[in-house]
Structure formats: structure tokens, C-alpha cells
Design a protein around this motif. Structure first.
Motif, PDB file in Angstrom:
ATOM      1  N   LEU A  71      -6.713   8.228  -4.170  1.00  0.00           N
ATOM      2  CA  LEU A  71      -6.143   6.952  -3.746  1.00  0.00           C
ATOM      3  C   LEU A  71      -6.672   6.534  -2.376  1.00  0.00           C
ATOM      4  CD1 LEU A  71      -2.401   7.395  -4.842  1.00  0.00           C
ATOM      5  CD2 LEU A  71      -4.156   6.011  -5.945  1.00  0.00           C
ATOM      6  N   PHE A  72      -6.877   7.504  -1.480  1.00  0.00           N
ATOM      7  CA  PHE A  72      -7.323   7.190  -0.128  1.00  0.00           C
ATOM      8  C   PHE A  72      -8.822   6.939  -0.040  1.00  0.00           C
ATOM      9  CE2 PHE A  72      -3.642   9.775   1.882  1.00  0.00           C
ATOM     10  CZ  PHE A  72      -2.796   8.690   1.687  1.00  0.00           C
ATOM     11  N   ALA A  78     -12.710   0.362   3.772  1.00  0.00           N
ATOM     12  CA  ALA A  78     -12.549  -1.081   3.656  1.00  0.00           C
ATOM     13  C   ALA A  78     -11.155  -1.563   4.047  1.00  0.00           C
ATOM     14  CB  ALA A  78     -12.873  -1.522   2.227  1.00  0.00           C
ATOM     15  N   GLN A  79     -10.116  -0.900   3.564  1.00  0.00           N
ATOM     16  CA  GLN A  79      -8.745  -1.380   3.775  1.00  0.00           C
ATOM     17  C   GLN A  79      -7.871  -0.204   4.194  1.00  0.00           C
ATOM     18  OE1 GLN A  79      -8.876  -2.875  -0.273  1.00  0.00           O
ATOM     19  NE2 GLN A  79      -8.302  -4.902   0.464  1.00  0.00           N
ATOM     20  N   ALA A  80      -8.147   0.318   5.376  1.00  0.00           N
ATOM     21  CA  ALA A  80      -7.451   1.522   5.829  1.00  0.00           C
ATOM     22  C   ALA A  80      -5.954   1.303   5.967  1.00  0.00           C
ATOM     23  CB  ALA A  80      -8.033   1.983   7.165  1.00  0.00           C
ATOM     24  N   ALA A  81      -5.528   0.068   6.244  1.00  0.00           N
ATOM     25  CA  ALA A  81      -4.101  -0.198   6.418  1.00  0.00           C
ATOM     26  C   ALA A  81      -3.305   0.057   5.142  1.00  0.00           C
ATOM     27  CB  ALA A  81      -3.891  -1.642   6.879  1.00  0.00           C
ATOM     28  N   LEU A  82      -3.971  -0.031   3.993  1.00  0.00           N
ATOM     29  CA  LEU A  82      -3.268   0.171   2.730  1.00  0.00           C
ATOM     30  C   LEU A  82      -2.939   1.641   2.478  1.00  0.00           C
ATOM     31  CD1 LEU A  82      -5.167  -2.296   0.354  1.00  0.00           C
ATOM     32  CD2 LEU A  82      -3.053  -2.654   1.630  1.00  0.00           C
ATOM     33  N   THR A  83      -3.480   2.540   3.308  1.00  0.00           N
ATOM     34  CA  THR A  83      -3.113   3.952   3.156  1.00  0.00           C
ATOM     35  C   THR A  83      -1.694   4.221   3.640  1.00  0.00           C
ATOM     36  OG1 THR A  83      -4.004   4.543   5.335  1.00  0.00           O
ATOM     37  CG2 THR A  83      -5.514   4.650   3.443  1.00  0.00           C
ATOM     38  N   LEU A 177       1.969   0.108  -3.814  1.00  0.00           N
ATOM     39  CA  LEU A 177       1.200   1.239  -3.318  1.00  0.00           C
ATOM     40  C   LEU A 177       2.101   2.415  -2.954  1.00  0.00           C
ATOM     41  CD1 LEU A 177      -1.340  -0.728  -1.100  1.00  0.00           C
ATOM     42  CD2 LEU A 177      -1.857   0.500  -3.211  1.00  0.00           C
ATOM     43  N   ALA A 178       3.285   2.104  -2.402  1.00  0.00           N
ATOM     44  CA  ALA A 178       4.233   3.177  -2.088  1.00  0.00           C
ATOM     45  C   ALA A 178       4.688   3.891  -3.353  1.00  0.00           C
ATOM     46  CB  ALA A 178       5.438   2.611  -1.337  1.00  0.00           C
TER      47      ALA A 178
END
Length: 330
Positions: A71-72, A78-83, A177-178
Motif C-alpha cells: 500500500l505504501f 507521489a502522494q506521501a500524505a496518503l500514507t 484508505l484508513a
């Protein structure tokens, strides 16, 4: 070659740290629980139970780490905030696993007030065998856990694309995502909670703390190296190693479960005139009864048979891949 040697040394270091931690943990546990040297037979049985718990906890933790790593993977660039929501969901799953532990312990306590202790132990042992069957199925049929990873990765990609296109609000994307992070961890945690109940009833919480603590320590080491240090480890080798160990645990647990069912009156007991020493019963649950030996023989046949079926299917698929280019060139 240099990279492979570094990874190999890292894998050996993890195994070495786990072995040392196990030995130190057992020595400390013996001193606290028995005030010195314990009864040998009781100690050996506790060692076996603690090792089984450690292997299963580490195996389940490793599977969760593989899903989280998938997932990471693309989000780190590209979209580190979504981790962050994925991490929040994983932490929530850990908390829910702890809560599930107390709920299951409470439910078993209610059952103990209605049924005999032997019946409850037999029932929890049967549940542990079922959980191990599920885990072993994942080991031998790799398609199940690879598909589990693929489903999570595909869902993560869909959520990220919908958020980027404005088709999804940030709040809904966060929740989605959570939930992915939660399901990646809680599935393994729930299986672990169910499996450990039989060990808790048979050996007490001290063995659980030792075995699960060691398995969790190894999981944290691999998790740190994978998710934070971004190191590639020999995951396939670790999965095979823990899977093989779980195969042995499965055969032993089937023998223990058959004996518990005999003590609870659920199975007959047919004594056999076999010179089986006591230490084999303590370590490997080998008892001179027809029912326990037959159950373990069936379990061993299932483990080896599943392994051979997968090997044959893999070889057949490889042959088909080799012949298809030749046919297409004609």
C-alpha cells in the motif's frame, strides 16, 4: 551480488536476534514463574507452546507488513500524505485487536461457567486448529495472500485516482484508505487472538507474554526495516521458513487437540502397546493411542500433500509458459 549479501546477512541477523531473545526470555520467565529451575517436563511443554505462539505471531505480522508495504510503495514518492490514513487505520486495528482479546477472554469465561474446563479447552483447541488451517492454506496456496495484497493495492489506487480527479472528497478518501490499513492488520490480529486462546488456557498468560512478545519483537524489527528504513528483505524465504515451522506446529497441535478431546469424552481412547517416551509427548504431542496418532498422520499427510500439489501445479505452469512461446513462433 553485494546487495544480495547484505540482505542475506540482514535476514540471518534477524533470525539470530530472535533466537537470542527467545533464550533470554525463557531464562527470565523461568526465574520469575518458578523462582529458579522449574520441573523439566512442565518447562519443556511451556517452551514448545511459547515457540509456537512466537512463530504464529511473527507469521501473521509478516503478512500484515507485506500488505502495508504494498500500500505504501507507490505513495511514498507521489502522494506521501496518503500514507497517514493507512497508518491510522493500521494503528486502529492494533487497538481493536487488543480489545478483541479481552472480549474473547470474557466470552470464554462465560463458557467456563457453563461447561467443564476440559470441554472449554477442547473447544478452544479445535478453534486454534481451524485458524492454523487457514494460515497453512495461505502458506501453501500463495495465490490467496498475493490476491489479498492485489485487492488492497487496487483499491488504494482507485481511491487515489478518484481523489485526484475530484470525484471523492478528502474525508471519504481518508476513511477509505484508513479502512484499507485497518483490514490489512486486523485480519491477522483476529486470527492471532483466536489461536492463542488454547495456549492461554493450557499454559497461562506468562507463556503468551513470552511467545507473543518475541513474535511481536521480530515483527517490529521487520516492520521498521521495511516501512521506515525502506530495506528489501528476503520475504519469500521468511514466509517459507515460518510456513514450514507452522506445518510442524499444526501436526503437534492436532495431537494435543485429539488428546484434549479424549479427556473431554469427545473421542474414544484406544491404547497401543508402543514404547513412546514421555519427552515425545511433551514436545511433539505423540501419545500411544490410536486416535491421536491417526489424527497426526492425517495432519502430516495434509501438510505434505498440499505442498506437493502446489509444487506440481507450479512445475506445470512453468512448462506451459515454456511451451507457449514455441507454439506461437510456429
Amino acid at each position: 551480488m553485494m546487495g544480495k549479501s547484505v540482505v542475506s546477512r540482514m535476514f540471518h541477523d534477524i533470525v539470530l536476534v530472535g533466537a537470542i531473545a527467545l533464550l533470554l526470555g525463557i531464562m527470565i520467565w523461568q526465574g520469575l514463574r518458578f523462582g529458579g529451575s522449574p520441573d523439566p517436563e512442565q518447562a519443556v511443554g511451556a517452551w514448545s507452546a511459547g515457540i509456537s505462539a512466537a512463530v504464529l505471531v511473527f507469521r501473521e505480522g509478516l503478512e500484515a507488513i507485506l500488505v502495508l508495504a504494498a500500500l505504501f510503495a507507490s505513495l511514498q514518492r507521489a502522494q506521501a500524505a496518503l500514507t497517514r490514513p493507512i497508518s491510522a487505520g493500521a494503528l486502529a486495528a492494533l487497538a481493536m485487536t487488543v480489545l478483541t482479546w479481552f472480549v474473547v477472554v470474557w466470552l470464554i469465561g462465560l463458557a467456563q461457567s457453563t461447561f467443564s474446563e476440559l470441554q472449554v479447552q477442547a473447544a478452544t483447541g479445535l478453534l486454534a486448529v481451524v485458524v492454523l488451517l487457514v494460515v497453512m492454506n495461505w502458506f501453501f496456496h500463495r495465490v490467496y495472500w498475493t490476491e489479498w495484497i492485489r485487492v488492497h493495492t487496487r483499491r488504494k489506487t482507485d481511491l487515489a485516482q478518484q481523489l485526484k480527479a475530484g470525484l471523492l472528497t478528502p474525508r471519504r478518501a481518508f476513511l477509505g484508505l484508513a479502512l484499507l490499513g485497518f483490514s490489512a492488520v486486523y485480519r491477522e490480529g483476529f486470527e492471532t487472538v483466536l489461536f492463542l486462546q488454547d495456549t492461554r488456557l493450557r499454559w497461562g498468560m506468562s507463556v503468551i507474554e513470552l511467545g507473543a512478545g518475541l513474535g511481536l519483537l521480530l515483527t517490529l524489527i521487520v516492520g521498521w526495516l521495511t516501512l521506515l528504513a525502506h530495506r528489501r528483505l528476503p520475504y519469500q524465504r521468511m514466509l517459507v521458513l515460518t510456513g514450514a515451522m507452522l506445518g510442524l506446529v499444526f501436526v503437534v497441535m492436532v495431537g494435543e487437540q485429539a488428546q484434549e478431546m479424549q479427556l473431554a469424552g469427545w473421542l474414544p481412547t484406544t491404547q497401543l502397546p508402543l514404547p513412546i517416551p514421555d519427552w515425545l509427548g511433551t514436545w511433539f504431542a505423540l501419545f500411544p493411542t490410536a486416535e491421536t496418532l491417526l489424527a497426526q498422520a492425517l495432519a502430516a499427510t495434509l501438510v505434505l500433500g498440499s505442498f506437493l500439489v502446489v509444487k506440481l501445479r507450479t512445475a506445470r505452469a512453468a512448462r506451459l509458459l515454456e511451451t507457449s512461446p514455441a507454439q506461437s513462433s510456429l
